[in-house]
Design a protein around this motif. Sequence first.
Motif, PDB file in Angstrom:
ATOM      1  N   ALA A  87     -14.408  -2.688  -2.992  1.00 17.63           N
ATOM      2  CA  ALA A  87     -15.638  -2.436  -3.727  1.00 17.63           C
ATOM      3  C   ALA A  87     -16.096  -1.024  -3.370  1.00 17.63           C
ATOM      4  CB  ALA A  87     -16.691  -3.469  -3.348  1.00 17.63           C
ATOM      5  N   ASP A  88     -17.058  -0.523  -4.108  1.00 16.16           N
ATOM      6  CA  ASP A  88     -17.513   0.853  -3.903  1.00 16.16           C
ATOM      7  C   ASP A  88     -17.891   1.160  -2.460  1.00 16.16           C
ATOM      8  OD1 ASP A  88     -17.286   1.786  -6.589  1.00 16.16           O
ATOM      9  OD2 ASP A  88     -19.029   0.560  -7.074  1.00 16.16           O
ATOM     10  N   THR A  89     -18.477   0.201  -1.780  1.00 10.60           N
ATOM     11  CA  THR A  89     -18.935   0.457  -0.410  1.00 10.60           C
ATOM     12  C   THR A  89     -17.999  -0.106   0.644  1.00 10.60           C
ATOM     13  OG1 THR A  89     -20.288  -1.541  -0.498  1.00 10.60           O
ATOM     14  CG2 THR A  89     -21.359   0.531  -1.110  1.00 10.60           C
ATOM     15  N   GLY A  90     -16.882  -0.722   0.222  1.00 10.77           N
ATOM     16  CA  GLY A  90     -15.943  -1.317   1.173  1.00 10.77           C
ATOM     17  C   GLY A  90     -15.177  -0.277   1.971  1.00 10.77           C
ATOM     18  N   ARG A  91     -14.716  -0.678   3.149  1.00  8.11           N
ATOM     19  CA  ARG A  91     -13.936   0.213   4.018  1.00  8.11           C
ATOM     20  C   ARG A  91     -12.661  -0.488   4.451  1.00  8.11           C
ATOM     21  NH1 ARG A  91     -19.188   1.749   6.967  1.00  8.11           N
ATOM     22  NH2 ARG A  91     -19.620   3.780   6.063  1.00  8.11           N
ATOM     23  N   LEU A  92     -11.621   0.297   4.652  1.00  9.00           N
ATOM     24  CA  LEU A  92     -10.379  -0.253   5.196  1.00  9.00           C
ATOM     25  C   LEU A  92     -10.590  -0.611   6.661  1.00  9.00           C
ATOM     26  CD1 LEU A  92      -7.660   2.212   3.836  1.00  9.00           C
ATOM     27  CD2 LEU A  92      -8.109  -0.113   3.057  1.00  9.00           C
ATOM     28  N   ARG A  97      -5.359  -0.190   7.662  1.00 10.01           N
ATOM     29  CA  ARG A  97      -4.812   1.178   7.802  1.00 10.01           C
ATOM     30  C   ARG A  97      -3.442   1.120   8.465  1.00 10.01           C
ATOM     31  NH1 ARG A  97     -10.208   2.249   9.222  1.00 10.01           N
ATOM     32  NH2 ARG A  97      -9.657   2.396  11.404  1.00 10.01           N
ATOM     33  N   TYR A  98      -3.286   0.264   9.475  1.00  8.45           N
ATOM     34  CA  TYR A  98      -2.002   0.123  10.159  1.00  8.45           C
ATOM     35  C   TYR A  98      -0.931  -0.400   9.193  1.00  8.45           C
ATOM     36  CZ  TYR A  98       1.665  -1.782  13.095  1.00  8.45           C
ATOM     37  OH  TYR A  98       2.890  -2.090  13.634  1.00  8.45           O
ATOM     38  N   GLN A  99      -1.249  -1.467   8.462  1.00  8.73           N
ATOM     39  CA  GLN A  99      -0.268  -2.048   7.538  1.00  8.73           C
ATOM     40  C   GLN A  99       0.127  -1.040   6.455  1.00  8.73           C
ATOM     41  OE1 GLN A  99       1.414  -4.631   8.013  1.00  8.73           O
ATOM     42  NE2 GLN A  99       0.215  -6.135   9.110  1.00  8.73           N
ATOM     43  N   ILE A 100      -0.849  -0.297   5.932  1.00  7.36           N
ATOM     44  CA  ILE A 100      -0.549   0.723   4.926  1.00  7.36           C
ATOM     45  C   ILE A 100       0.372   1.781   5.508  1.00  7.36           C
ATOM     46  CG2 ILE A 100      -1.564   2.618   3.573  1.00  7.36           C
ATOM     47  CD1 ILE A 100      -3.952   0.692   3.046  1.00  7.36           C
ATOM     48  N   SER A 101       0.117   2.195   6.742  1.00  6.61           N
ATOM     49  CA  SER A 101       0.978   3.214   7.360  1.00  6.61           C
ATOM     50  C   SER A 101       2.398   2.685   7.551  1.00  6.61           C
ATOM     51  CB  SER A 101       0.397   3.708   8.687  1.00  6.61           C
ATOM     52  OG  SER A 101       0.504   2.721   9.689  1.00  6.61           O
ATOM     53  N   GLN A 102       2.531   1.401   7.902  1.00  7.11           N
ATOM     54  CA  GLN A 102       3.862   0.809   8.060  1.00  7.11           C
ATOM     55  C   GLN A 102       4.605   0.773   6.716  1.00  7.11           C
ATOM     56  OE1 GLN A 102       5.321  -0.106  11.124  1.00  7.11           O
ATOM     57  NE2 GLN A 102       3.569   1.167  11.642  1.00  7.11           N
ATOM     58  N   GLU A 112      -4.920   2.625  -2.613  1.00  7.63           N
ATOM     59  CA  GLU A 112      -6.248   2.101  -2.331  1.00  7.63           C
ATOM     60  C   GLU A 112      -7.031   2.275  -3.621  1.00  7.63           C
ATOM     61  OE1 GLU A 112      -8.355   3.951   0.890  1.00  7.63           O
ATOM     62  OE2 GLU A 112     -10.223   2.987   0.303  1.00  7.63           O
ATOM     63  N   VAL A 113      -7.463   1.175  -4.205  1.00  8.56           N
ATOM     64  CA  VAL A 113      -8.135   1.184  -5.507  1.00  8.56           C
ATOM     65  C   VAL A 113      -9.600   0.840  -5.279  1.00  8.56           C
ATOM     66  CG1 VAL A 113      -8.156   0.184  -7.819  1.00  8.56           C
ATOM     67  CG2 VAL A 113      -5.979   0.463  -6.599  1.00  8.56           C
ATOM     68  N   ARG A 114     -10.466   1.803  -5.566  1.00  9.83           N
ATOM     69  CA  ARG A 114     -11.886   1.648  -5.258  1.00  9.83           C
ATOM     70  C   ARG A 114     -12.721   1.689  -6.540  1.00  9.83           C
ATOM     71  NH1 ARG A 114     -14.350   1.837  -0.583  1.00  9.83           N
ATOM     72  NH2 ARG A 114     -12.482   2.597   0.436  1.00  9.83           N
ATOM     73  N   GLY A 115     -13.410   0.610  -6.823  1.00 10.88           N
ATOM     74  CA  GLY A 115     -14.323   0.566  -7.959  1.00 10.88           C
ATOM     75  C   GLY A 115     -13.611   0.414  -9.293  1.00 10.88           C
TER      76      GLY A 115
END
Length: 136
Positions: A87-92, A97-102, A112-115
């Motif tokens: 969502a617009d105000t959501g954070r990873l 972040r670890y899984q994305i880096s892997q 990362e799809v925001r809004g």
Amino acid sequence: CRTQGWIHKEGVASSPSAIGCYSRFSYNMVAAGGRRMKESELELRLVRGVSRLGGRAYKFVSPGNVGVPDRLVILPGGQILFAELKADTGRLSKMQRYQISQLHRLGAVVQEVRGEAGVQSFLLLCQEYMREADIP
């Protein structure tokens, strides 16, 4: 992933190969009526949009692996992308972040799809991948 690409606010993207394997679609959009969209609403719009393109957007759940992206998107022609919706105000989270880096290390495409505008940009990117694969 060797490169980290960014899509600018207007949602104009160059080809996926120029973007790299990770893009962040970051916008401060609100739904019709002025309310912010929930992540579940964004997810539904993404699933329907991918389906209209002829693809599938499976809910990605991996027991024992906290923080994996929300959706596994398979496009006609076999292109596979992962989508983490926020969502617009959501954070990873740290684990996300670890899984994305892997996944990046393995050469996977992770978005990362925001809004709402991020969903639209993601769908445009899917169309571009399909054009590159010569899928009508």
